[in-house]
Each structure stands twice: as structure tokens, then as C-alpha cells.
Motif scaffolding. Sequence first.
Motif, PDB file in Angstrom:
ATOM      1  N   LEU A 263       9.686  11.923  -4.202  1.00 38.13           N
ATOM      2  CA  LEU A 263       9.176  11.341  -2.654  1.00 38.13           C
ATOM      3  C   LEU A 263       9.231   9.676  -2.670  1.00 38.13           C
ATOM      4  N   ASP A 264       9.250   9.232  -1.704  1.00 42.22           N
ATOM      5  CA  ASP A 264       9.116   7.699  -1.471  1.00 42.22           C
ATOM      6  C   ASP A 264       7.995   7.552  -0.462  1.00 42.22           C
ATOM      7  N   PHE A 265       6.996   6.681  -0.889  1.00 36.74           N
ATOM      8  CA  PHE A 265       5.858   6.446   0.074  1.00 36.74           C
ATOM      9  C   PHE A 265       5.927   5.233   0.349  1.00 36.74           C
ATOM     10  N   ILE A 266       5.326   4.728   1.665  1.00 35.37           N
ATOM     11  CA  ILE A 266       5.658   3.407   2.138  1.00 35.37           C
ATOM     12  C   ILE A 266       3.924   2.904   2.487  1.00 35.37           C
ATOM     13  N   VAL A 267       3.661   1.748   1.974  1.00 34.58           N
ATOM     14  CA  VAL A 267       2.442   1.297   2.326  1.00 34.58           C
ATOM     15  C   VAL A 267       2.542   0.113   2.862  1.00 34.58           C
ATOM     16  N   ARG A 268       1.540  -0.890   3.590  1.00 34.85           N
ATOM     17  CA  ARG A 268       1.754  -2.143   4.149  1.00 34.85           C
ATOM     18  C   ARG A 268       0.472  -3.011   3.973  1.00 34.85           C
ATOM     19  N   ASP A 269       0.798  -4.050   3.878  1.00 34.38           N
ATOM     20  CA  ASP A 269      -0.333  -5.014   4.045  1.00 34.38           C
ATOM     21  C   ASP A 269      -1.468  -4.644   3.371  1.00 34.38           C
ATOM     22  N   ILE A 270      -1.337  -4.619   1.982  1.00 32.28           N
ATOM     23  CA  ILE A 270      -2.290  -4.238   0.711  1.00 32.28           C
ATOM     24  C   ILE A 270      -3.353  -5.478   0.603  1.00 32.28           C
ATOM     25  N   HIS A 271      -2.732  -6.620   0.957  1.00 31.41           N
ATOM     26  CA  HIS A 271      -3.584  -8.122   0.789  1.00 31.41           C
ATOM     27  C   HIS A 271      -4.196  -8.045  -0.872  1.00 31.41           C
ATOM     28  N   GLY A 272      -3.802  -7.459  -1.885  1.00 29.94           N
ATOM     29  CA  GLY A 272      -4.271  -7.474  -3.095  1.00 29.94           C
ATOM     30  C   GLY A 272      -5.529  -6.661  -3.376  1.00 29.94           C
ATOM     31  N   HIS A 273      -5.764  -5.582  -2.459  1.00 29.77           N
ATOM     32  CA  HIS A 273      -6.723  -4.768  -2.793  1.00 29.77           C
ATOM     33  C   HIS A 273      -6.273  -3.450  -3.659  1.00 29.77           C
ATOM     34  N   LEU A 274      -6.197  -3.891  -4.917  1.00 32.40           N
ATOM     35  CA  LEU A 274      -5.600  -2.977  -5.851  1.00 32.40           C
ATOM     36  C   LEU A 274      -6.423  -1.463  -6.088  1.00 32.40           C
ATOM     37  N   TYR A 275      -7.762  -1.472  -5.749  1.00 32.82           N
ATOM     38  CA  TYR A 275      -8.544  -0.552  -5.599  1.00 32.82           C
ATOM     39  C   TYR A 275      -8.291   0.609  -4.602  1.00 32.82           C
ATOM     40  N   GLN A 276      -7.695  -0.031  -3.557  1.00 35.65           N
ATOM     41  CA  GLN A 276      -7.180   1.048  -2.636  1.00 35.65           C
ATOM     42  C   GLN A 276      -5.837   1.709  -3.132  1.00 35.65           C
TER      43      GLN A 276
END
Length: 95
Positions: free
Chosen positions: A10-23
Amino acid sequence: MKVDRNNLGLDFIVRDIHGHLYQLDKQPQEVAFDPSCNRLFCLGDINDKSPNSESFLTIIDHKTYFNILSNHKAMVIAKLENPDTAPRHKSNAGE
């Protein structure tokens, strides 16, 4: 960037993580993300606004984890190439 079809997973898409690696560590577990066959595309801002910004950049390998250039990333590049642009970067919540 041209990416071939993912026939294995599967391909997943996320946006605007802004460096929050824990998420990013937490959410793939919730959807059973498998890095051996799945891919994650990060759209928008993956860095800035978090002390983990640099750590996040180390996982981008363009095999499992992909990044699409954003305005914050463009400002980081501009700041590195020309320190005179640093105030513009900082005024947009950059570090």
C-alpha cells in the motif's frame, strides 16, 4: 519525481509533519504499515517547528519514504545557500 506503481503493498500519504517524528512513529503502527512492501509519501512540510526536524530528514530514502518539496523545505535550502534569507525563514516559524 516519477514513482512506479506499488504492486507489493500500500501507499500512504501524510502531510505537514513539521518534524514531529513521534507522530510518524505512532501512526504507521495504527495502520499496520509494513516498510518491506508499503510506501509513505510526505507531502508538504516535513521539517521545522520541532526539535526532531533533522532526525526526520534521515529516514527519507525514496524507496519506502518519499518527500515532496514544500515551502518550508525550500526556505531551509535557501537559508543554507544564502544566510541572508534566514530572517524570512524565521518569520515563517523556521529555526
